[in-house]
Design a protein around this motif. Structure first.
Motif, PDB file in Angstrom:
ATOM      1  N   ARG A  75      -3.142  64.273  50.225  1.00  0.00           N
ATOM      2  CA  ARG A  75      -3.992  65.111  51.279  1.00  0.00           C
ATOM      3  C   ARG A  75      -3.357  65.455  52.440  1.00  0.00           C
ATOM      4  NH1 ARG A  75      -6.951  68.966  52.492  1.00  0.00           N
ATOM      5  NH2 ARG A  75      -9.311  68.689  53.368  1.00  0.00           N
ATOM      6  N   TYR A  76      -2.664  64.735  52.898  1.00  0.00           N
ATOM      7  CA  TYR A  76      -2.093  64.925  54.422  1.00  0.00           C
ATOM      8  C   TYR A  76      -0.746  65.882  54.324  1.00  0.00           C
ATOM      9  CZ  TYR A  76      -1.158  64.161  59.175  1.00  0.00           C
ATOM     10  OH  TYR A  76      -0.935  63.839  60.626  1.00  0.00           O
ATOM     11  N   PHE A 136      -9.762  67.900  44.153  1.00  0.00           N
ATOM     12  CA  PHE A 136     -10.299  66.957  45.023  1.00  0.00           C
ATOM     13  C   PHE A 136      -9.342  65.797  44.978  1.00  0.00           C
ATOM     14  CE2 PHE A 136     -14.313  69.505  44.015  1.00  0.00           C
ATOM     15  CZ  PHE A 136     -14.072  70.392  45.284  1.00  0.00           C
ATOM     16  N   ILE A 137      -9.446  65.134  45.866  1.00  0.00           N
ATOM     17  CA  ILE A 137      -8.846  63.883  46.362  1.00  0.00           C
ATOM     18  C   ILE A 137      -9.530  62.543  46.339  1.00  0.00           C
ATOM     19  CG2 ILE A 137      -6.993  62.541  47.854  1.00  0.00           C
ATOM     20  CD1 ILE A 137      -5.997  65.089  46.494  1.00  0.00           C
ATOM     21  N   THR A 174     -11.648  64.095  50.852  1.00  0.00           N
ATOM     22  CA  THR A 174     -11.500  64.271  49.472  1.00  0.00           C
ATOM     23  C   THR A 174     -11.600  65.915  49.152  1.00  0.00           C
ATOM     24  OG1 THR A 174     -14.082  64.277  49.429  1.00  0.00           O
ATOM     25  CG2 THR A 174     -12.967  62.392  48.925  1.00  0.00           C
ATOM     26  N   GLY A 175     -11.946  66.681  50.242  1.00  0.00           N
ATOM     27  CA  GLY A 175     -12.018  68.002  50.151  1.00  0.00           C
ATOM     28  C   GLY A 175     -13.514  68.514  49.526  1.00  0.00           C
ATOM     29  N   ARG A 176     -14.278  67.452  49.355  1.00  0.00           N
ATOM     30  CA  ARG A 176     -15.631  67.977  48.531  1.00  0.00           C
ATOM     31  C   ARG A 176     -16.599  67.204  49.331  1.00  0.00           C
ATOM     32  NH1 ARG A 176     -17.525  67.841  43.176  1.00  0.00           N
ATOM     33  NH2 ARG A 176     -19.566  68.368  43.364  1.00  0.00           N
ATOM     34  N   PRO A 200     -17.132  61.480  41.556  1.00  0.00           N
ATOM     35  CA  PRO A 200     -16.390  60.522  42.514  1.00  0.00           C
ATOM     36  C   PRO A 200     -16.865  60.612  43.929  1.00  0.00           C
ATOM     37  CG  PRO A 200     -14.889  61.449  40.756  1.00  0.00           C
ATOM     38  CD  PRO A 200     -16.105  62.167  40.569  1.00  0.00           C
ATOM     39  N   ARG A 201     -17.111  61.804  44.249  1.00  0.00           N
ATOM     40  CA  ARG A 201     -17.667  61.748  45.620  1.00  0.00           C
ATOM     41  C   ARG A 201     -18.941  61.457  46.081  1.00  0.00           C
ATOM     42  NH1 ARG A 201     -18.882  61.204  49.952  1.00  0.00           N
ATOM     43  NH2 ARG A 201     -18.791  62.425  51.804  1.00  0.00           N
TER      44      ARG A 201
END
Length: 415
Positions: free
Chosen positions: A323-324, A289-290, A46-48, A27-28
């Motif tokens: 995420r937020y 991950f988002i 995403t955190g990635r 995805p990322r």
């Protein structure tokens, strides 16, 4: 590195998932096709990080300042909306969100790192910051949290009946091996809207703060809340205090808290003999991950336009709130923390985790097993529920917890 399929049988989850087929883009990586100026925001979102993407140079002070600024800005927006009234009350929504985001980053990132004496790697400043945060947010006092977190959650008792996380699942959430995923989801959603649940949670926070708390914590809390209550009662604005501060502090904080608990760690597979190795402990924590995989450029024009529209809406209205408001700060890469709890580079968590994951994948060393990940908050919760569903019912029998108090267990939700 493996991407976890939340639909896979839980019994297989201690081993790395099979590599994706070549045609399936991670995805990322699929988002790398978007303009360059979006790449760092997408990394934070995403955190990635992308392979070889350089760190943004975050520091502990940066995280402390931004978390505090988010909280203060959120309060300012909420006060403005409340004062305007009418349609201005709509400003309470972004105000609450910013306030909650600041609170959660202070709790989940700053307070947590202070408990490991990892914020500034010095006892006095880390302790002072920890005391200030516990007094402000009315959470488990710093000394007790630090002691229990390190002793019960970062030791051989991890994800056993000794672990506060396990106790919170079995007692506070009343979830047990043998329940189905659907049953657990239903129980979770009912808890989130239950006044009784939130009342018990609130009482527990007060008790866990006051029990064994330092004098400085008690004095700070009394000064903050005593002054705020007295001032608003005398000026007739106590309703504003309830709306602006206590809504994000109590129900919203606790909802975020509970959802976060449900993605922290998976339960060990029944009958697993290896309970001591590094591979075993790392298998109990995944990155979350988002985001969604970006639409393929090979789609026909009309379908591609619809796919991008759907992707954008999901990113804004499904993944952004996750995420937020729930997976704030470094919680997306909590697996890195459990591999390196004393990492001096924790403040660059996204990039530190990416680098470590690349090195682990290249090393082929059993002492450095590959990282695992789940994409999306809901799949991550389902993944944990599935692991509990097939866990050893005898090992995780709630009746074995003879001396546990439900009210105290709520203090472990953020462990």
């Amino acid at each position: 590195m493996s991407v976890i399929n939340p639909e896979a049988p839980a019994a297989r989850r201690t081993a790395p998932a099979r590599p994706r087929p070549p045609a399936a883009v991670e995805p990322r990586q699929s988002m790398a096709a978007l303009p360059g100026f979006l790449q760092y925001p997408l990394t934070v979102f995403t955190g990635r990080a992308l392979p070889q993407q350089r760190s943004l140079g975050w520091t502990p002070t940066f995280h402390l300042v931004t978390a505090t600024a988010s909280l203060l800005l959120g309060l300012a927006v909420s006060v403005t909306g409340y004062a305007l009234g009418g349609l201005g009350l709509l400003l309470l929504l972004p105000g609450w969100a910013m306030t909650l985001h600041g609170m959660r980053n202070l709790r989940m990132m700053i307070y947590h790192q202070c408990s490991h004496r990892n914020m500034y790697r010095s006892r006095k400043p880390d302790k002072a910051i920890g005391h200030a945060i516990s007094s402000l947010l009315v959470i488990q006092n710093f000394a007790r949290y630090s002691r229990e977190h390190v002793a019960d959650h970062h030791a051989t008792g991890h994800m056993t009946l000794q672990d506060p996380t396990v106790q919170a699942f079995l007692v506070s959430l009343d979830m047990h091996p043998g329940m189905t995923r659907r049953q657990m989801w239903r129980r979770l959603l009912l808890k989130l809207v239950s006044p009784r649940f939130h009342f018990a949670f609130s009482v527990s926070r007060i008790l866990s703060f006051s029990k064994e708390s330092a004098r400085s914590e008690k004095v700070t809390a009394l000064a903050l809340y005593g002054t705020a209550v007295a001032a608003t009662v005398l000026t007739g604005t106590w309703q504003a205090l309830l709306v602006v501060w206590f809504v994000p502090l109590v129900p919203l904080f606790q909802i975020s808290n509970t959802l976060r608990l449900c993605v922290k760690h998976t339960f060990p597979v029944k009958g697993l003999e290896d309970r001591r190795s590094r591979a075993y402990f790392t298998s109990l924590t995944n990155a979350i991950f988002i985001g969604d995989r970006a639409p393929s450029p090979e789609l026909p024009a009309a379908r591609r336009a619809l796919a991008w529209g759907r992707w954008t809406l999901r990113m804004l209205f499904v993944h952004a709130p996750s995420r937020y408001l729930v997976l704030t700060g470094d919680t997306v890469v909590h697996d890195y923390h459990h591999r390196h709890p004393r990492s001096a580079d924790w403040s660059n968590y996204i990039f530190a985790r990416q680098q470590d994951a690349e090195e682990a994948a290249a090393a082929g060393d059993p002492n450095r097993p590959p990282y695992h990940e789940v994409w999306g908050l809901v799949p991550a919760i389902s993944y944990v529920f599935d692991s509990l569903a097939v866990a050893d019912a005898e090992e995780f029998d709630v009746k074995r917890l003879k001396s546990v108090s439900k009210r105290e267990l709520f203090a472990a939700f953020d462990d």
